[in-house]
Design a protein around this motif. Structure first.
Motif, PDB file in Angstrom:
ATOM      1  N   LEU A 130       0.852  -1.177   0.000  1.00  0.00           N
ATOM      2  CA  LEU A 130       0.000   0.000   0.000  1.00  0.00           C
ATOM      3  C   LEU A 130       0.895   1.236   0.000  1.00  0.00           C
ATOM      4  O   LEU A 130       1.779   1.368   0.846  1.00  0.00           O
ATOM      5  N   VAL A 131       0.677   2.094  -0.975  1.00  0.00           N
ATOM      6  CA  VAL A 131       1.466   3.320  -1.118  1.00  0.00           C
ATOM      7  C   VAL A 131       0.536   4.521  -0.961  1.00  0.00           C
ATOM      8  O   VAL A 131      -0.545   4.548  -1.553  1.00  0.00           O
ATOM      9  N   VAL A 132       0.952   5.472  -0.167  1.00  0.00           N
ATOM     10  CA  VAL A 132       0.179   6.692   0.060  1.00  0.00           C
ATOM     11  C   VAL A 132       0.950   7.872  -0.511  1.00  0.00           C
ATOM     12  O   VAL A 132       2.163   7.987  -0.304  1.00  0.00           O
ATOM     13  N   THR A 133       0.265   8.743  -1.232  1.00  0.00           N
ATOM     14  CA  THR A 133       0.922   9.945  -1.747  1.00  0.00           C
ATOM     15  C   THR A 133       0.903  11.037  -0.683  1.00  0.00           C
ATOM     16  O   THR A 133      -0.153  11.535  -0.303  1.00  0.00           O
ATOM     17  N   SER A 134       2.091  11.375  -0.208  1.00  0.00           N
ATOM     18  CA  SER A 134       2.269  12.545   0.648  1.00  0.00           C
ATOM     19  C   SER A 134       2.833  13.643  -0.251  1.00  0.00           C
ATOM     20  O   SER A 134       2.312  13.875  -1.339  1.00  0.00           O
ATOM     21  N   SER A 135       3.892  14.286   0.154  1.00  0.00           N
ATOM     22  CA  SER A 135       4.487  15.378  -0.612  1.00  0.00           C
ATOM     23  C   SER A 135       5.794  15.767   0.057  1.00  0.00           C
ATOM     24  O   SER A 135       6.003  15.464   1.243  1.00  0.00           O
ATOM     25  N   MET A 136       6.651  16.450  -0.680  1.00  0.00           N
ATOM     26  CA  MET A 136       7.814  17.038  -0.015  1.00  0.00           C
ATOM     27  C   MET A 136       7.365  18.020   1.061  1.00  0.00           C
ATOM     28  O   MET A 136       8.073  18.247   2.035  1.00  0.00           O
ATOM     29  N   ALA A 137       6.143  18.552   0.885  1.00  0.00           N
ATOM     30  CA  ALA A 137       5.579  19.432   1.908  1.00  0.00           C
ATOM     31  C   ALA A 137       5.241  18.673   3.182  1.00  0.00           C
ATOM     32  O   ALA A 137       4.995  19.277   4.219  1.00  0.00           O
ATOM     33  N   GLY A 138       5.224  17.342   3.111  1.00  0.00           N
ATOM     34  CA  GLY A 138       4.982  16.528   4.288  1.00  0.00           C
ATOM     35  C   GLY A 138       6.245  16.192   5.048  1.00  0.00           C
ATOM     36  O   GLY A 138       6.186  15.616   6.136  1.00  0.00           O
ATOM     37  N   ALA A 139       7.389  16.542   4.481  1.00  0.00           N
ATOM     38  CA  ALA A 139       8.662  16.252   5.134  1.00  0.00           C
ATOM     39  C   ALA A 139       9.465  17.525   5.392  1.00  0.00           C
ATOM     40  O   ALA A 139      10.605  17.461   5.842  1.00  0.00           O
ATOM     41  N   SER A 140       8.853  18.671   5.075  1.00  0.00           N
ATOM     42  CA  SER A 140       9.532  19.957   5.290  1.00  0.00           C
ATOM     43  C   SER A 140       8.467  21.034   5.451  1.00  0.00           C
ATOM     44  O   SER A 140       7.276  20.752   5.408  1.00  0.00           O
ATOM     45  N   ALA A 141       8.900  22.255   5.651  1.00  0.00           N
ATOM     46  CA  ALA A 141       7.959  23.360   5.767  1.00  0.00           C
ATOM     47  C   ALA A 141       7.442  23.756   4.390  1.00  0.00           C
ATOM     48  O   ALA A 141       8.147  23.638   3.392  1.00  0.00           O
ATOM     49  N   ALA A 142       6.186  24.218   4.340  1.00  0.00           N
ATOM     50  CA  ALA A 142       5.598  24.681   3.078  1.00  0.00           C
ATOM     51  C   ALA A 142       4.789  25.935   3.388  1.00  0.00           C
ATOM     52  O   ALA A 142       3.576  25.881   3.583  1.00  0.00           O
ATOM     53  N   THR A 143       5.481  27.065   3.419  1.00  0.00           N
ATOM     54  CA  THR A 143       4.832  28.318   3.807  1.00  0.00           C
ATOM     55  C   THR A 143       3.745  28.745   2.833  1.00  0.00           C
ATOM     56  O   THR A 143       2.852  29.507   3.198  1.00  0.00           O
ATOM     57  N   PHE A 144       3.788  28.224   1.604  1.00  0.00           N
ATOM     58  CA  PHE A 144       2.809  28.620   0.591  1.00  0.00           C
ATOM     59  C   PHE A 144       1.440  27.990   0.836  1.00  0.00           C
ATOM     60  O   PHE A 144       0.434  28.475   0.321  1.00  0.00           O
ATOM     61  N   ASP A 145       1.377  26.911   1.624  1.00  0.00           N
ATOM     62  CA  ASP A 145       0.092  26.242   1.880  1.00  0.00           C
ATOM     63  C   ASP A 145       0.216  25.415   3.159  1.00  0.00           C
ATOM     64  O   ASP A 145       0.342  24.190   3.124  1.00  0.00           O
ATOM     65  N   PRO A 146       0.158  26.054   4.326  1.00  0.00           N
ATOM     66  CA  PRO A 146       0.402  25.348   5.589  1.00  0.00           C
ATOM     67  C   PRO A 146      -0.619  24.270   5.910  1.00  0.00           C
ATOM     68  O   PRO A 146      -0.279  23.270   6.547  1.00  0.00           O
ATOM     69  N   VAL A 147      -1.864  24.435   5.490  1.00  0.00           N
ATOM     70  CA  VAL A 147      -2.879  23.415   5.772  1.00  0.00           C
ATOM     71  C   VAL A 147      -2.591  22.155   4.959  1.00  0.00           C
ATOM     72  O   VAL A 147      -2.650  21.036   5.466  1.00  0.00           O
ATOM     73  N   TYR A 148      -2.271  22.353   3.697  1.00  0.00           N
ATOM     74  CA  TYR A 148      -1.853  21.230   2.852  1.00  0.00           C
ATOM     75  C   TYR A 148      -0.662  20.515   3.482  1.00  0.00           C
ATOM     76  O   TYR A 148      -0.638  19.279   3.574  1.00  0.00           O
ATOM     77  N   ALA A 149       0.320  21.279   3.926  1.00  0.00           N
ATOM     78  CA  ALA A 149       1.508  20.688   4.538  1.00  0.00           C
ATOM     79  C   ALA A 149       1.149  19.883   5.779  1.00  0.00           C
ATOM     80  O   ALA A 149       1.688  18.789   6.008  1.00  0.00           O
ATOM     81  N   ALA A 150       0.219  20.406   6.589  1.00  0.00           N
ATOM     82  CA  ALA A 150      -0.183  19.692   7.800  1.00  0.00           C
ATOM     83  C   ALA A 150      -0.789  18.334   7.460  1.00  0.00           C
ATOM     84  O   ALA A 150      -0.501  17.324   8.118  1.00  0.00           O
ATOM     85  N   THR A 151      -1.626  18.292   6.407  1.00  0.00           N
ATOM     86  CA  THR A 151      -2.227  17.003   6.035  1.00  0.00           C
ATOM     87  C   THR A 151      -1.178  16.036   5.526  1.00  0.00           C
ATOM     88  O   THR A 151      -1.248  14.838   5.804  1.00  0.00           O
ATOM     89  N   LYS A 152      -0.204  16.542   4.804  1.00  0.00           N
ATOM     90  CA  LYS A 152       0.813  15.654   4.247  1.00  0.00           C
ATOM     91  C   LYS A 152       1.785  15.167   5.320  1.00  0.00           C
ATOM     92  O   LYS A 152       2.311  14.047   5.227  1.00  0.00           O
TER      93      LYS A 152
END
Length: 247
Positions: A130-152
């Motif tokens: 089972l593979v889940v798509t996260s994001s580089m925003a899930g392993a670092s800060a993403a000031t452009f979309d903090p809510v998205y980053a929190a979910t990832k």
């Protein structure tokens, strides 16, 4: 025997590329998406099955997995890929509760529902991936979309926390953390800007090939950064030990 592969968010972007990749390998591919027209087109292209799925509804996730098992007799790989962005920020002119709820519902609750539906089915079939798509925003800060980053970030926490228990049942759970990819989440003008600034932007097919490589491996509980022209790069997380009294 052909693999049975379920991909959510498969009407376009990374999900469609994963569906095409496994379809090209002769797998039975179940294309899941809320976009009926797009999903049916991809399913027809890969000779698979389309199941309209709103991943924010637990019943839809359960029905998706049940349909895959009933149609093809089992399950080998599930890619929980559906996701959205633009959860807004926390400035007064950018704070939008409805947008936040939408991103949370798709990116986090939808993954939870998918895990709940898919993990027992994979284990019952003798194990799988089972593979889940996260994001580089899930392993670092993403000031452009903090809510998205929190979910990832949350998705990676789920993967790492669930993996040990389910690995004992033969199911390997991992996350992918794509960087910049040419999908609908990146407007054309943004892609042009990134390329102009010298950043590498991956094609969805490249990400799909990495998903297949990760799914076929033996690792579990890992998060892999995927960037254009590079092999999957596992994220290194710090290890902590609980402090005991008197230590």
């Amino acid at each position: 025997m052909a693999q049975v592969v379920v991909v959510t968010g498969a009407a376009s972007g990374i999900g469609a590329a994963v569906a095409r990749h496994f379809g090209g390998l002769g797998a039975h591919v179940v294309v899941a998406d809320i976009d009926k027209a797009g999903g049916e087109a991809v399913a027809k292209e890969v000779g698979g099955l389309f199941v309209r799925t709103d991943t924010t509804r637990e019943a839809d996730n359960l029905a998706l997995i049940a349909t895959a098992v009933e149609t093809y007799g089992g399950l080998d790989l599930v890619h929980l890929n559906a996701g959205v962005g633009d959860g807004g920020g926390f400035a007064e002119d950018d704070y939008d509760t409805e947008r936040q709820h939408r991103v949370l519902a798709v990116n986090l609750h939808g993954v939870m529902f998918g895990l709940h539906a898919a993990l027992p089915a994979l284990a019952a079939h003798g194990g799988g991936s089972l593979v889940v798509t996260s994001s580089m925003a899930g392993a670092s800060a993403a000031t452009f979309d903090p809510v998205y980053a929190a979910t990832k970030h949350g998705v990676i926490g789920l993967v790492r926390s669930l993996a040990p228990t389910w690995q004992e049942k033969g199911v390997r759970i991992n996350a992918i953390c794509p960087g910049f990819v040419r999908t609908s989440l990146l407007p054309a003008e943004t892609v042009d800007y990134l390329v102009g600034e010298g950043f590498a932007v991956a094609q969805p097919a490249e990400i799909a090939a990495s998903v297949a490589e990760i799914a076929a491996g033996e690792e579990a509980g890992r998060a892999y950064v995927l960037q254009a022209g590079r092999a999957p790069d596992p994220v290194s997380f710090p290890k902590f030990e609980l402090v005991r009294t008197g230590a």
